[in-house]
Each structure stands twice: as structure tokens, then as C-alpha cells.
Motif scaffolding. Sequence first.
Motif, mmCIF file in Angstrom:
data_model
loop_
_atom_site.group_PDB
_atom_site.id
_atom_site.type_symbol
_atom_site.label_atom_id
_atom_site.label_comp_id
_atom_site.label_asym_id
_atom_site.label_seq_id
_atom_site.Cartn_x
_atom_site.Cartn_y
_atom_site.Cartn_z
ATOM 1 N N GLU A 1 5.876 -33.252 14.931
ATOM 2 C CA GLU A 1 4.716 -32.377 15.139
ATOM 3 C C GLU A 1 3.686 -33.162 15.915
ATOM 4 O OE1 GLU A 1 3.365 -29.418 14.794
ATOM 5 O OE2 GLU A 1 5.163 -28.502 13.937
ATOM 6 N N LYS B 1 3.231 -27.223 7.334
ATOM 7 C CA LYS B 1 4.686 -27.061 7.228
ATOM 8 C C LYS B 1 5.307 -27.947 6.154
ATOM 9 C CE LYS B 1 5.156 -25.508 11.938
ATOM 10 N NZ LYS B 1 5.147 -25.926 13.351
ATOM 11 N N GLU C 1 -1.024 -28.908 11.600
ATOM 12 C CA GLU C 1 0.209 -28.117 11.612
ATOM 13 C C GLU C 1 1.309 -28.798 10.791
ATOM 14 O OE1 GLU C 1 0.860 -26.634 15.601
ATOM 15 O OE2 GLU C 1 2.799 -25.766 15.010
ATOM 16 N N LEU C 2 1.334 -30.118 10.844
ATOM 17 C CA LEU C 2 2.308 -30.867 10.045
ATOM 18 C C LEU C 2 2.072 -30.600 8.555
ATOM 19 C CD1 LEU C 2 3.367 -34.537 10.695
ATOM 20 C CD2 LEU C 2 2.978 -33.733 8.388
ATOM 21 N N TRP D 1 9.200 -36.569 8.854
ATOM 22 C CA TRP D 1 8.237 -36.114 9.854
ATOM 23 C C TRP D 1 7.802 -37.248 10.773
ATOM 24 C CZ3 TRP D 1 7.394 -31.291 11.108
ATOM 25 C CH2 TRP D 1 7.619 -30.302 10.165
ATOM 26 N N THR E 1 8.651 -29.240 16.522
ATOM 27 C CA THR E 1 8.504 -27.922 15.898
ATOM 28 C C THR E 1 7.154 -27.264 16.151
ATOM 29 O OG1 THR E 1 7.795 -29.059 13.884
ATOM 30 C CG2 THR E 1 10.123 -28.484 14.042
ATOM 31 N N LYS E 2 6.306 -27.890 16.956
ATOM 32 C CA LYS E 2 4.950 -27.336 17.129
ATOM 33 C C LYS E 2 5.001 -25.890 17.624
ATOM 34 C CE LYS E 2 4.115 -29.076 21.809
ATOM 35 N NZ LYS E 2 4.326 -30.405 22.384
#
Length: 229
Positions: free
Chosen positions: A54, A63, A59-60, A73, A33-34
Motif C-alpha cells: 500500500e 484494510k 488505506e493500509l 504488508w 492494492t491501493k
Amino acid sequence: MDIIENFKKVNNNIANAIEKGNKGNKVSLIAVTKNHTIEEISNIVNQNHFLLGENRVQELLEKYDSLPEEVQWHLIGHLQKNKVKYITDKVKLIHSLDSYGLAKEINKRMKPLEKPMDCLVQVNIAEEESKFGLKIAETIPFIEEVSHLPFVRIKGLMTMAPYVENPEEVRPVFKEAYNIFQQVKEKNIPNVNMDTLSMGMTNDYQIAIEEGATIVRVGSAIFGPRSYN
Ligand SMILES: *Cc1c(COP(=O)(O)O)cnc(C)c1O
């Protein structure tokens, strides 16, 4: 661009690659999803797809709170030691264990949680300068060393093939990864549980599946091109 359509197509391609002939294992899809928005990601989460990847901790974390807690994740990119503490209770599997220092840090941070972190050892099969990961010859000694850390549990290997126009060219990279994976498995190292081989991205996931991938990490084929990376 229709993300749900893309997602279905990728799932079909995965099923076809398995049917064409893989090593008999199951294959999981990690949707990478990056650089994509919560809105874009929600398209597939709403289809009950909860395996997301990710490559950056920041960024993880951004989100994490915006998506349902069913999401599992996977941290797939290079992990700096000073970021480990932020993800110990948020990540299902780290794909990018690539140094003993990092393993020691993960061990230290998991200890208070009284459970091990599942990790894959990243192997740089093609020995590309630009990529992280251990050399082939370092892999088994590294795994033996890390196996003594009680709060790090090695579950397998991860590799990234070089980018090439024709994915057939990287088939030998995946074959080699599978070989090492089998070699480690046959050693039956205590505290090491070799059941996961993470390899294959948008350009080459079908080939990776034929060569024994149990996880493929696919981003652009689902969400479209990224503006960076
Ligand atoms: C970005 C990324 C992927 C997905 O790449 P695509 O080519 O978009 O499928 C897979 N693995 C890692 C480690 C990545 O950083």
C-alpha cells in the motif's frame, strides 16, 4: 476482468523474465492494492498470495483488519513522520525511507518493541522533481549515517523509473540502481544488510527483473486500472 487470470499471467511473466536472464536472485511479487477493495484483493489472497503493498498509511490501516494475518504488508509510498507510530507493528518492510528525520522517528518508535524495522532507501535515480527519494550521490553517506540507528535496519534500495511508453527506455535507470545497490553491498556497512532491490511496476517489471530486481511492485496488471493515481 479476471483478477486471478491477471495474477497468473504476471507470475508467468516474472518466471519468463528470470529465465530470459536476470542476476541470479529470487524475485518476490508485491501486489499493490491501493484503491482496490477487500473483495478484489481476496481473489489473490485466496490463492495464498500474502505479499501486499500500500502506498498510504490510512488505506493500509483500513484494510489491515479485514485480511488474514498471514498477509505481509509493505509500505511503498512516501511516509510522513507523524504516521510512523501507526504502522510499527503492522508492516514487514518500508520501501520509502527518504530522510534522516524519518529514520530517527522510525528508530524512536521501534525501540519500545525491541526490534528493528526493515527499510529500503528510496533513490530517485532519474532525479525527477515529482518524486521522493535521495539523489545518487547522497545515497551512500545517508546509509552510513542511518546505520548508526540500532532500530532501523537497511535491507536495500527502492526506486521508481519515470513513466515512458517503451519500457526499454528506462533500462538504464534500473542498471544504475543495481550499480549503487552493489556498491553499498560491497562496503559491508555494519547493521546494513543489502539483500533487497525493489524496482519495477506494471509498465516495466520484466525489464527491472532482467536488471536485478529482487522485488517487483505490481498493481494495475493484476487488479486493473485505478480511478486515481
Ligand atoms: C502504485 C504503485 C505501484 C504499482 O503501480 P502499477 O503501475 O499499477 O503497477 C508501485 N510502486 C509504488 C510506489 C506505487 O505507488
